[in-house]
Design a protein around this motif. Sequence first.
Motif, PDB file in Angstrom:
ATOM      1  N   LEU A 141       0.452  -3.845  -0.137  1.00  0.00           N
ATOM      2  CA  LEU A 141       0.464  -2.460  -0.597  1.00  0.00           C
ATOM      3  C   LEU A 141       0.727  -2.377  -2.093  1.00  0.00           C
ATOM      4  O   LEU A 141       1.211  -3.330  -2.700  1.00  0.00           O
ATOM      5  CB  LEU A 141       1.588  -1.684   0.110  1.00  0.00           C
ATOM      6  N   PRO A 176      -1.808   1.756   1.043  1.00  0.00           N
ATOM      7  CA  PRO A 176      -2.496   0.671   1.751  1.00  0.00           C
ATOM      8  C   PRO A 176      -3.722   0.210   0.958  1.00  0.00           C
ATOM      9  O   PRO A 176      -4.153   0.908   0.043  1.00  0.00           O
ATOM     10  CB  PRO A 176      -2.926   1.315   3.076  1.00  0.00           C
ATOM     11  N   PRO A 177      -4.282  -0.937   1.311  1.00  0.00           N
ATOM     12  CA  PRO A 177      -5.499  -1.389   0.641  1.00  0.00           C
ATOM     13  C   PRO A 177      -6.541  -0.278   0.639  1.00  0.00           C
ATOM     14  O   PRO A 177      -6.784   0.343   1.674  1.00  0.00           O
ATOM     15  CB  PRO A 177      -5.958  -2.572   1.506  1.00  0.00           C
ATOM     16  N   VAL A 178      -7.134  -0.042  -0.529  1.00  0.00           N
ATOM     17  CA  VAL A 178      -8.030   1.108  -0.665  1.00  0.00           C
ATOM     18  C   VAL A 178      -9.431   0.753  -0.181  1.00  0.00           C
ATOM     19  O   VAL A 178      -9.803  -0.417  -0.101  1.00  0.00           O
ATOM     20  CB  VAL A 178      -8.057   1.622  -2.120  1.00  0.00           C
TER      21      VAL A 178
END
Lengths: 80, 151
Positions: A50, A75-77
């Motif tokens: 994150l 969170p991962p985009v």
Amino acid sequence: MKNVVVHYFAILREQRGLAQEKIVTEAGSAAELYGELRTRHGFTLEGSRLRVAVNDEFAPWDAALCEGDTLVFIPPVAGG
Amino acid sequence: MFKISAHPIDPARELSALDDPRAGACVSFEGWVRNRNEGREVQALDYEAFVALAEKEGARVLAEVCAHWPVIKAVCVHRVGALQLGELAVWVGVTAVHRGAAFEACRQIIDEVKARVPIWKKEHYVDGASEWINCATRGDFAKGPPPTAVE
């Protein structure tokens, strides 16, 4: 103890079951707070995956939390 | 200008904001919702954004790219909400005096937006399952440092 607000998005919002909450915490940093919340709510994402935003701007994980801060764990985009 | 839009994107309207008598080239990119990803049949998508930071980070992407290439104007609009197959998820438009800079800048804008801007995508599959992309299925983001600014 500090009062902070956490906004949740995407997978964290679903895993928490709400979009934002007020939290009273002894955590000294964003990293510590995420650790606390992950334990409490069973978030599947490790903190290392994150990024964090404090007061609507990216922030280092070890930045000290201040009274009234608003945090977002990112969170991962996946735009586009 | 970078915008998050809860309404369908109208490319004609966005293009009109790029009008400029100095421009000799205009390159645009459209990202569409497609019916397959990683071997699974996709039925629909939800996009969600952390709007306050997404619009700041998106504006930084545009500023960096415009500082690197001789661009006249650049616009990027990203949709949020529930999208069906074929709908427009993201639109990028760039004008420049010549085509080279417009192509390069457009490519760089979409690449950086995908890598950096806090927008998330949930795929709904034909088989009834759904998944937050990148959150659950791919692990490469955030292992390294965040993508660097354009040099």
